[in-house]
Design a protein around this motif. Structure first.
Motif, PDB file in Angstrom:
ATOM      1  N   PRO A   6       0.953  -1.210  -0.159  1.00  0.00           N
ATOM      2  CA  PRO A   6      -0.036   0.022   0.012  1.00  0.00           C
ATOM      3  C   PRO A   6       0.860   1.158   0.087  1.00  0.00           C
ATOM      4  N   ARG A   7       0.269   2.342  -0.513  1.00  0.00           N
ATOM      5  CA  ARG A   7       0.860   3.578  -0.660  1.00  0.00           C
ATOM      6  C   ARG A   7       2.268   3.683  -1.267  1.00  0.00           C
ATOM      7  N   VAL A   8       2.212   2.957  -2.480  1.00  0.00           N
ATOM      8  CA  VAL A   8       3.385   2.993  -3.229  1.00  0.00           C
ATOM      9  C   VAL A   8       3.123   3.836  -4.383  1.00  0.00           C
ATOM     10  N   ARG A   9       4.117   4.479  -5.067  1.00  0.00           N
ATOM     11  CA  ARG A   9       3.985   5.409  -6.293  1.00  0.00           C
ATOM     12  C   ARG A   9       4.092   4.340  -7.698  1.00  0.00           C
ATOM     13  N   VAL A  10       3.374   4.451  -8.479  1.00  0.00           N
ATOM     14  CA  VAL A  10       3.552   3.693  -9.599  1.00  0.00           C
ATOM     15  C   VAL A  10       3.495   4.690 -10.981  1.00  0.00           C
ATOM     16  N   ARG A  11       4.384   4.130 -11.842  1.00  0.00           N
ATOM     17  CA  ARG A  11       4.389   4.791 -13.141  1.00  0.00           C
ATOM     18  C   ARG A  11       4.274   3.928 -14.329  1.00  0.00           C
ATOM     19  N   VAL A  12       3.488   4.027 -15.113  1.00  0.00           N
ATOM     20  CA  VAL A  12       3.145   2.996 -16.330  1.00  0.00           C
ATOM     21  C   VAL A  12       3.280   3.566 -17.744  1.00  0.00           C
ATOM     22  N   LYS A  13       3.877   3.168 -18.744  1.00  0.00           N
ATOM     23  CA  LYS A  13       3.921   3.677 -20.077  1.00  0.00           C
ATOM     24  C   LYS A  13       3.677   2.604 -20.921  1.00  0.00           C
ATOM     25  N   THR A  14       2.712   2.583 -21.796  1.00  0.00           N
ATOM     26  CA  THR A  14       2.455   1.429 -22.876  1.00  0.00           C
ATOM     27  C   THR A  14       1.847   2.298 -24.033  1.00  0.00           C
TER      28      THR A  14
ATOM     29  N   ARG B 239      -4.605  -1.189 -15.614  1.00  0.00           N
ATOM     30  CA  ARG B 239      -5.542  -1.148 -14.490  1.00  0.00           C
ATOM     31  C   ARG B 239      -4.577  -0.893 -13.246  1.00  0.00           C
ATOM     32  N   VAL B 240      -5.285   0.156 -12.398  1.00  0.00           N
ATOM     33  CA  VAL B 240      -4.664   0.202 -11.114  1.00  0.00           C
ATOM     34  C   VAL B 240      -5.642   0.083 -10.022  1.00  0.00           C
ATOM     35  N   SER B 241      -5.620  -0.516  -9.167  1.00  0.00           N
ATOM     36  CA  SER B 241      -6.544  -0.900  -7.851  1.00  0.00           C
ATOM     37  C   SER B 241      -5.971  -0.795  -6.671  1.00  0.00           C
ATOM     38  N   GLY B 242      -6.578  -0.362  -5.589  1.00  0.00           N
ATOM     39  CA  GLY B 242      -5.962  -0.210  -4.326  1.00  0.00           C
ATOM     40  C   GLY B 242      -5.680   0.971  -3.748  1.00  0.00           C
ATOM     41  N   ASN B 243      -5.180   1.103  -2.658  1.00  0.00           N
ATOM     42  CA  ASN B 243      -4.610   2.413  -1.876  1.00  0.00           C
ATOM     43  C   ASN B 243      -3.245   2.727  -2.339  1.00  0.00           C
ATOM     44  N   VAL B 244      -2.981   3.442  -3.594  1.00  0.00           N
ATOM     45  CA  VAL B 244      -1.748   3.637  -3.966  1.00  0.00           C
ATOM     46  C   VAL B 244      -1.491   5.093  -3.528  1.00  0.00           C
ATOM     47  N   GLU B 245      -0.300   5.690  -3.422  1.00  0.00           N
ATOM     48  CA  GLU B 245       0.058   6.925  -3.068  1.00  0.00           C
ATOM     49  C   GLU B 245      -0.196   7.816  -4.428  1.00  0.00           C
ATOM     50  N   SER B 246       0.388   7.254  -5.508  1.00  0.00           N
ATOM     51  CA  SER B 246       0.175   8.046  -6.738  1.00  0.00           C
ATOM     52  C   SER B 246       0.133   7.237  -7.995  1.00  0.00           C
TER      53      SER B 246
ATOM     54  N   ASP C 277      -9.063   2.139  -9.767  1.00  0.00           N
ATOM     55  CA  ASP C 277     -10.309   1.543  -8.681  1.00  0.00           C
ATOM     56  C   ASP C 277      -9.653   2.019  -7.443  1.00  0.00           C
ATOM     57  N   VAL C 278      -9.789   3.212  -7.012  1.00  0.00           N
ATOM     58  CA  VAL C 278      -9.108   3.634  -5.905  1.00  0.00           C
ATOM     59  C   VAL C 278      -9.930   4.318  -4.800  1.00  0.00           C
ATOM     60  N   PRO C 279      -9.642   4.358  -3.549  1.00  0.00           N
ATOM     61  CA  PRO C 279     -10.432   5.023  -2.616  1.00  0.00           C
ATOM     62  C   PRO C 279     -10.690   6.715  -2.997  1.00  0.00           C
ATOM     63  N   LEU C 280     -11.831   6.854  -3.072  1.00  0.00           N
ATOM     64  CA  LEU C 280     -12.416   8.378  -3.201  1.00  0.00           C
ATOM     65  C   LEU C 280     -12.585   9.371  -2.324  1.00  0.00           C
ATOM     66  N   GLU C 281     -12.113   8.975  -1.086  1.00  0.00           N
ATOM     67  CA  GLU C 281     -12.486   9.963   0.206  1.00  0.00           C
ATOM     68  C   GLU C 281     -11.157  11.456  -0.030  1.00  0.00           C
ATOM     69  N   ASN C 282     -10.156  10.950  -0.659  1.00  0.00           N
ATOM     70  CA  ASN C 282      -9.268  12.188  -0.872  1.00  0.00           C
ATOM     71  C   ASN C 282      -8.565  11.944  -2.147  1.00  0.00           C
ATOM     72  N   VAL C 283      -8.856  12.323  -3.202  1.00  0.00           N
ATOM     73  CA  VAL C 283      -8.247  12.069  -4.481  1.00  0.00           C
ATOM     74  C   VAL C 283      -8.042  13.266  -5.409  1.00  0.00           C
ATOM     75  N   LYS C 284      -6.741  13.278  -5.846  1.00  0.00           N
ATOM     76  CA  LYS C 284      -6.725  14.470  -6.814  1.00  0.00           C
ATOM     77  C   LYS C 284      -6.285  13.893  -8.241  1.00  0.00           C
ATOM     78  N   TYR C 285      -6.951  14.389  -9.198  1.00  0.00           N
ATOM     79  CA  TYR C 285      -6.893  13.913 -10.612  1.00  0.00           C
ATOM     80  C   TYR C 285      -6.486  15.093 -11.651  1.00  0.00           C
ATOM     81  N   ASN C 286      -5.747  14.485 -12.611  1.00  0.00           N
ATOM     82  CA  ASN C 286      -5.427  15.101 -13.866  1.00  0.00           C
ATOM     83  C   ASN C 286      -5.215  14.208 -15.038  1.00  0.00           C
TER      84      ASN C 286
END
Length: 295
Positions: free
Chosen positions: A104-112, A118-125, A138-147
């Motif tokens: 949990p709370r790991v940063r992920v960066r993907v390029k394809t 697909r990203v699911s769970g409580n990631v940091e970013s 599919d992430v928690p929506l209580e406190n999410v910042k999106y761009n």
């Protein structure tokens, strides 16, 4: 009999050609997992928090392909607290699908390119870049910042919650940017309300100061901790972006269409499930029509 033998041989050859590669690494919970996989799918799943607090946690990687893979096709770099995975097959005809389980709370960066991410769970970013591949979170929506950014087409997206309006940028780009933070927990609001009430009636409760102090301490303990923020940065040329929407609910054509009379009747009926489906399909037209209805 000859046909049966031939069929068994074909199945045997196919089973040999298909290959699965499994690897396990250790990484700090605040580390970065970086994936480059131009010709295949990537599914990243954040594991639940464990009871024991560990400095490092495990990352499980499973790579599957219908073709045989060599050591040069998959490259791993586990230097320091980060993990880098690069899929570099000898030809674009070799597709490799990745299933990755992270702490949990790991940063992920993907390029394809055209592979689904697909990203699911409580990631940091999560920072994801694709050409035409679908990006699903599919992430928690209580406190999410999106761009969310589309570089070569008009936006195609579905969200379980209402997002900010689409903005057209320079060079034909489109962007949806915002932040969503849910209201305070009911128990916290109730606690604050009780504390205010005690404060207002402090003169009347002067003879019971000890009881008041105990109540304040109890209310203070009821307050919830601040929710950790999830940051989502998705960039795609012509792909679809999904936020907490199951893939089986997605239509191939996500262009918004004006509401039909039948759809308006459903909205007026108050059927929650159907109304939510209409809102997802046409958020703009749904919002415009909802404003015309009485409370």
């Amino acid at each position: 009999m000859k046909f049966l033998s031939f069929f068994i041989i074909i199945l045997f050859v196919l089973s040999i050609s298909a290959q699965s590669v499994n690897r396990e690494f250790r990484i700090k919970t605040n580390g970065l997992v970086e994936i480059t996989n131009l010709y295949g799918r990537v599914h990243i799943q954040s594991q639940e928090k464990e009871d024991s607090e560990e400095t490092k946690a495990q990352v499980f990687i499973q790579a599957e392909s219908q073709k045989s893979l060599t050591e040069s096709d998959i490259k791993f770099d586990n230097a320091g607290e980060n993990l880098k995975v690069e899929i570099a097959p000898q030809t674009s005809q070799i597709r490799v699908d990745l299933m990755i389980k992270i702490p949990p709370r790991v940063r992920v960066r993907v390029k394809t390119n055209d592979g689904e991410v697909r990203v699911s769970g409580n990631v940091e970013s999560a920072e994801i870049e694709t050409e035409t591949g679908t990006i699903s979170a599919d992430v928690p929506l209580e406190n999410v910042k999106y761009n969310f950014v589309w570089t070569e087409s008009r936006p195609r997206f579905l969200s379980d919650v209402e997002l900010k309006k689409v903005r057209e940028k320079a060079a034909g780009k489109f962007e949806i940017q915002g932040k969503r933070q849910e209201a305070k927990d009911k128990s916290e609001n109730a606690a604050e309300s009780d504390t205010e009430e005690v404060s207002k009636n402090s003169e009347e409760a002067a003879n019971d100061e000890q009881s008041t102090d105990n109540k304040k301490q109890k209310n203070k303990g009821q307050k919830t901790k601040s929710v950790e923020q999830v940051s989502l940065n998705f960039t795609t040329a012509r792909g679809i972006i999904l936020l907490n929407v199951p893939l089986n609910e997605v239509s191939p054509d996500l262009r918004e269409r004006p509401l039909t009379e039948a759809a308006k009747a459903v909205i007026r009926s108050g059927d929650g499930i159907l109304i939510e489906a209409i809102r997802r399909a046409s958020p703009k037209y749904f919002g415009d029509y909802a404003k015309t209805l009485p409370p």
